[in-house]
Structures are given as structure tokens and as C-alpha cells.
Design an enzyme around this catalytic site. Structure first.
Site, PDB file in Angstrom:
ATOM      1  N   ALA A 144     -10.649  87.086  61.095  1.00 40.85           N
ATOM      2  CA  ALA A 144      -9.742  86.065  60.557  1.00 40.85           C
ATOM      3  C   ALA A 144      -8.315  86.268  61.070  1.00 40.85           C
ATOM      4  O   ALA A 144      -7.350  85.988  60.364  1.00 40.85           O
ATOM      5  CB  ALA A 144      -9.771  86.060  59.018  1.00 40.85           C
ATOM      6  N   TRP A 199     -11.400  94.784  60.475  1.00 40.02           N
ATOM      7  CA  TRP A 199     -11.986  94.739  61.830  1.00 40.02           C
ATOM      8  C   TRP A 199     -11.446  93.591  62.697  1.00 40.02           C
ATOM      9  O   TRP A 199     -12.173  93.076  63.544  1.00 40.02           O
ATOM     10  CB  TRP A 199     -13.512  94.618  61.751  1.00 40.02           C
ATOM     11  CG  TRP A 199     -14.183  95.484  60.743  1.00 40.02           C
ATOM     12  CD1 TRP A 199     -13.939  96.809  60.499  1.00 40.02           C
ATOM     13  CD2 TRP A 199     -15.228  95.104  59.845  1.00 40.02           C
ATOM     14  NE1 TRP A 199     -14.761  97.269  59.509  1.00 40.02           N
ATOM     15  CE2 TRP A 199     -15.576  96.243  59.100  1.00 40.02           C
ATOM     16  CE3 TRP A 199     -15.911  93.907  59.615  1.00 40.02           C
ATOM     17  CZ2 TRP A 199     -16.566  96.223  58.114  1.00 40.02           C
ATOM     18  CZ3 TRP A 199     -16.902  93.887  58.644  1.00 40.02           C
ATOM     19  CH2 TRP A 199     -17.217  95.030  57.904  1.00 40.02           C
ATOM     20  N   GLY A 200     -10.227  93.172  62.462  1.00 40.16           N
ATOM     21  CA  GLY A 200      -9.651  92.096  63.280  1.00 40.16           C
ATOM     22  C   GLY A 200     -10.109  90.704  62.902  1.00 40.16           C
ATOM     23  O   GLY A 200      -9.679  89.716  63.498  1.00 40.16           O
ATOM     24  N   ASP A 237     -12.041  98.268  53.056  1.00 37.46           N
ATOM     25  CA  ASP A 237     -13.035  97.858  54.051  1.00 37.46           C
ATOM     26  C   ASP A 237     -13.532  96.429  53.796  1.00 37.46           C
ATOM     27  O   ASP A 237     -13.087  95.755  52.855  1.00 37.46           O
ATOM     28  CB  ASP A 237     -14.188  98.884  54.021  1.00 37.46           C
ATOM     29  CG  ASP A 237     -14.794  99.119  55.385  1.00 37.46           C
ATOM     30  OD1 ASP A 237     -14.642  98.261  56.263  1.00 37.46           O
ATOM     31  OD2 ASP A 237     -15.446 100.159  55.571  1.00 37.46           O
ATOM     32  N   ASP A 249     -15.966  99.448  64.631  1.00 36.17           N
ATOM     33  CA  ASP A 249     -15.806 100.906  64.561  1.00 36.17           C
ATOM     34  C   ASP A 249     -15.729 101.547  65.943  1.00 36.17           C
ATOM     35  O   ASP A 249     -16.376 101.105  66.884  1.00 36.17           O
ATOM     36  CB  ASP A 249     -16.986 101.515  63.814  1.00 36.17           C
ATOM     37  CG  ASP A 249     -16.910 101.221  62.331  1.00 36.17           C
ATOM     38  OD1 ASP A 249     -16.039 100.437  61.920  1.00 36.17           O
ATOM     39  OD2 ASP A 249     -17.725 101.782  61.584  1.00 36.17           O
TER      40      ASP A 249
HETATM   41  C1  GAL Z   1     -16.776 100.804  58.315  1.00 32.05           C
HETATM   42  C2  GAL Z   1     -15.369 101.199  58.705  1.00 32.05           C
HETATM   43  C3  GAL Z   1     -15.406 102.655  59.087  1.00 32.05           C
HETATM   44  C4  GAL Z   1     -15.909 103.467  57.886  1.00 32.05           C
HETATM   45  C5  GAL Z   1     -17.256 102.947  57.427  1.00 32.05           C
HETATM   46  C6  GAL Z   1     -17.709 103.595  56.123  1.00 32.05           C
HETATM   47  O1  GAL Z   1     -16.794  99.464  57.971  1.00 32.05           O
HETATM   48  O2  GAL Z   1     -14.918 100.415  59.755  1.00 32.05           O
HETATM   49  O3  GAL Z   1     -14.148 103.093  59.503  1.00 32.05           O
HETATM   50  O4  GAL Z   1     -14.965 103.401  56.855  1.00 32.05           O
HETATM   51  O5  GAL Z   1     -17.220 101.547  57.218  1.00 32.05           O
HETATM   52  O6  GAL Z   1     -18.939 103.126  55.682  1.00 32.05           O
END
Ligand code: GAL
Length: 475
Positions: A249, A246-247, A169, A267
Site C-alpha cells: 500500500a 513489507w512495502g 507486522d 523478508d
Molecule cells: C514476518 C516479518 C519478519 C518476522 C516474521 C515473524 O512477517 O517480516 O521480519 O517478524 O514475520 O513471524
């Protein structure tokens, strides 16, 4: 037989890179499985994981390919994050009394694979230990947990298969790791060629345009994800590497050099149009996917986030569209709904063999592409009415997807002259991918009555070859 199934480095494929796996298998096709996050969030423990593992088997989902059981955020000890002596992340022993290794071994005994979660920053999004600056020790820890070849060979005697996925992440990135230029797709308004990030947020989220032709592999985001990639390569395990940036860069331009998949947007949330805090409904995500579907092929997949099929406010029709289009995009298919007491009609959607087969096709690796927007002029950026007409080829024929974004039932016409894979003059035998039923032979055009927010999915085979196709799909 070697017990070492190693990831090997960068193999050039076309204009980009491709991180291929020495086992000749891991990451070639989109990952399939189940993850804790969308419905359980932090309310996880070993019991949840093992129940899901059993249910994946008893519901027939494992046989369809859903073989990862992914533990998302919140698995580690939040207050006592690392062992003082070894520096390793400490599991939360209240949730996982025997540690993650014990849970993983139990999952492996069932012939399933385990996914674990980490973060390329100081902490995860939930505030648990992050891996930035700890990549080597964490990769080693994950690798140690991920595999028990002795056990696994009981179930697949041929070779010691990879058993681990790391979702990595992008939270809590310290200022010194900020990218010089900032490109966050959620600030990306208007669509090409009129890309406009001026509505982007303040401060941290404020867009900083890069000069034309900027090489995003020089960004710090690339370095953070590559450092973990190198650390995983240095372990003696094959690890599927799911980059959750999250896409940012422009990861679609380099994510295949460092890993097997890359998240393309923020998300997901189980809504159709709406946005909920930092999470987004199905249509805004599909709108982005309408423009960014060219980077997926074997060994590298744009990830449009885990499935919300069966969750929240989604109607049955919306769940069907979500599944069909994520399968079409060759996104990883990671179930995000509880499996106990799953409604039969939701299980039926997740079990649709024709759609899974398109997603997992061994011969054609590219994602389906939009050929017509429908409501809007082609290439219109619109978060409520993205591209409605998509097509792609698989080894079982040509697949066409017609989404109804309107609030009333519509008749959607699939005009063969518009579908790049079809010949307007040829006759095709059409199969309905929801029922598996043959619809008859058609020339030039096929019409489907599509309920609000549902998607018609058909597979076409030239009628002269149709005997082949029919025998391949009995749902
Ligand atoms: C977000 C991620 C989610 C989940 C979440 C957990 O950044 O995009 O899919 O993993 O964190 O805290």
C-alpha cells in the site's frame, strides 16, 4: 522532571508528515539493536535475551549504539492467547517464566532498551495473538512492560528515556480489511516508468492497480497502522513504532505519518541473489532500494529489514556489502546473528564506526542515493545487478560506495565529476572506511580494487579541510 515522555502527533515536514517524539530523540535516527528473528525464529526465551544483552555490552556493541534488544514473533502463549478477565495478551511462561515485564526490567537494568512484536491482523505470522481490534489494550500492555523509570534513572540520571520499540507486522489480515487496490512491491517488475505487476501472484497476491494519483492514506492498510499509532500515542510512553508492512500500500508515502520506520519489502534471507520461499537475498532488496530511497530522513526511515551479516551463505565480502549499503540507506541497523562465539571479522563489520556514523549522522538525515548503476544503464530494474555506485553526505564528509556485483574482482573507478556531492576540480583527501586509513590526496578520480560482491567505501574531504576529518576517525 516529568516521567511522561509522550509521542506527539503529526508535525508537518516538507510535503509529508513526520511523527515526532516529544523526547526529541526517539525515531530521529535509524534504530540500532539486535533481534531474535533472523537466526532464532521461535526458539526464544529469557535466557537468550539476557545473554544477548550482556554480550551487546561486553562486545562493545552497546557503546556503538546498538541499544535495542528486540523480541520478535513467538513470545506469547499460542493456545491461551488472551487473559479472560483483562483481555491482555498472555506471555508464554515456559519461555519467559517471569513474564515479559521481568525480562524487560532485566534488560533495562543493563541500560538497554527492549523491543516487542505485534501484528496488525488476527494473528502474527507465526500464529500467535494479533492486535487488530485490540489496539488500545495491547498498546497499554506494551507500554506497561516497556518502561521502568525508577530503574532506568539509576543508569541515566538525566531523564527517563524511552525504552520500547514495537515492531508491528502484517500477517493474517481478514478479508474485510483487504485494501481496495493492491500494491505489493514484490510483484513490482520492470521498474519505473514501465512498472508491471502482471506477473504478480494469484488470489490474495494479485495486484489491483490503483487509479493515477490515488491517495494511499485512504487505504485500509493505513487505517490498521494508524489505529495502533493512535493507541501508542495515547499511552504515557514514548514508543518507537516500526511498521512491518513489507512495502504494501505504498507505505513509503505515509509511514512517516504513523510511525518511525516502515519495512519496504518482504523478508530478507542470507543469500546474495536468490529467493527462498517468501524471503529474498541482498541484491533483489537493494534493487528495490535503488528506486525507493527518497522518503528517508530524520524521524522516518525506510526499513530494508534486519541484518543477515554473519548468517547463512553470505561470504565475508557479501556481509561487508550488506552492512555498508544498509548503513548507506539509513535503514535501521538491527543485528540478526547470534552473538555468542561471533567471528571476529563479523564483529568487525558490525562495529565499523565510519559506517555507523554515516547511518546515525546528527546533521544529514537523507539516505545515500545511487548516482550510477555500473553494469546496467542507469535506472535499470535488475534483481542481480542493482545500482552499484552510491553517494551521500555526512557531517564528516562525502561518502561513496562502490559495489562489485560481478563474480570476479574488478577495479571500480569513482569519477568525481559523476558524484553529485563532489567537485571535479577540487582536491580531496580520501579515507578508506573499512580500515580508516588515509589513502592520499586525489583530484578527479579514485580507483579501488574490489573483490567479487564486496563494496569499496571511501570518505572524502576537501584537502584544505582534511586535518579536521583525519582527527575525527581513528578506527
Ligand atoms: C514476518 C516479518 C519478519 C518476522 C516474521 C515473524 O512477517 O517480516 O521480519 O517478524 O514475520 O513471524
Amino acid at each position: 522532571m516529568s516521567l511522561r515522555s509522550l509521542l506527539i502527533g503529526l508535525a508537518l515536514a516538507g510535503s509529508g508528515f513526520s511523527l515526532v517524539s516529544q523526547d526529541g530523540q526517539t525515531g530521529r535516527l535509524p534504530a540500532m539493536g539486535w533481534s531474535t528473528w533472523n537466526e532464532y525464529e521461535c526458539a526464544i526465551n529469557e535466557t537468550v535475551i539476557l545473554e544477548v544483552a550482556e554480550l551487546l555490552i561486553s562486545l562493545g556493541l552497546k557503546d556503538l549504539g546498538y541499544n535495542y534488544v528486540n523480541i520478535d514473533d513467538c513470545w506469547s502463549d499460542k493456545s491461551n492467547q488472551r487473559d479472560n478477565g483483562t483481555g491482555r495478551i498472555r506471555p508464554d511462561y515456559a519461555k519467559f517464566p517471569g513474564g515479559i515485564k521481568h525480562t524487560a526490567d532485566e534488560v533495562h537494568k543493563l541500560g538497554l532498551k527492549v523491543g516487542i512484536y505485534g501484528d496488525a491482523g488476527d494473528t502474527t505470522c507465526g500464529g500467535y495473538a494479533g492486535s487488530l481490534g485490540h489496539e488500545q489494550i495491547d498498546a497499554k500492555t506494551f507500554a506497561d512492560w516497556g518502561i521502568d523509570c525508577k530503574l532506568h534513572t539509576l543508569y541515566t540520571p538525566h531523564h527517563c528515556s524511552p525504552l520500547l520499540d514495537l515492531k508491528y507486522d502484517n500477517c493474517a489480515v481478514a478479508d474485510e480489511w483487504d485494501d481496495e487496490y493492491r500494491w505489493w512491491p514484490e510483484n513490482w517488475l520492470g521498474g519505473p516508468p514501465a512498472e508491471d505487476q502482471s506477473a504478480g501472484g494469484d488470489g490474495e497476491a494479485r495486484p489491483i492497480p490503483a487509479p493515477a494519483g490515488y491517495d494511499w492514506t485512504t487505504s485500509k492498510s493505513f487505517t490498521r497502522y494508524k489505529t495502533m499509532s493512535d493507541a501508542l500515542l495515547a499511552t504515557n510512553r514514548t514508543i518507537e513504532y516500526s511498521q512491518c508492512a513489507w512495502g504494501h500500500a505504498h507505505i513509503e508515502q505515509w509511514g512517516n505519518a504513523t510511525g518511525h520506520s516502515w519495512r519496504m519489502w518482504g523478508d530478507i534471507y542470507p543469500e546474495w541473489y536468490d529467493k527462498h520461499q517468501y524471503s529474498w537475498g541482498i541484491m533483489p532488496i537493494l534493487n528495490h532500494a535503488s528506486f525507493f530511497n527518497n522518503d528517508t530522513d530524520f524521524w522516518g526511515h525506510g526499513d530494508w529489514d534486519m541484518l543477515e551479516v554473519g548468517n547463512g551463505n553470505l561470504t565475508l565480502q557479501e556481509s561487508r556489502s550488506h552492512f555498508a549499503l544498509w548503513a548507506a540507506l539509513k535503514s535501521p541497523l538491527i543485528i540478526g546473528t547470534p552473538l555468542h562465539g561471533i567471528e571476529p571479522e563479523i564483529l568487525e563489520i558490525l562495529s565499523n564506526k565510519e559506517l555507523i556514523d554515516f547511518n546515525q549522522d546528527p546533521v544529514f538525515g537523507a539516505a545515500a542515493k545511487p548516482y550510477k548503476w555500473g553494469i546496467n544503464a542507469d535506472w535499470t530494474w535488475n534483481q542481480s545487478h542493482p545500482a552499484e555506485y552510491w553517494s551521500g553526505r555526512s557531517s564528516k564528509g562525502v561518502h561513496v560506495f562502490a559495489l562489485n556485483t560481478l563474480n570476479a574482482t574488478q577495479t571500480k573507478a569513482i569519477d568525481f565529476a559523476e558524484v553529485p556531492e563532489l567537485d571535479a576540480e577540487a582536491e580531496y583527501t580520501v579515507f578508506d572506511s573499512w580500515t580508516g586509513k588515509e589513502q592520499g590526496n586525489f583530484k578527479g578520480r579514485y580507483e579501488a580494487v574490489v573483490e567479487s560482491h564486496d563494496t569499496a567505501v571511501i570518505r572524502l574531504i576537501e584537502t584544505s579541510d582534511a586535518g579536521y576529518g583525519a582527527s575525527h576517525y581513528q578506527l
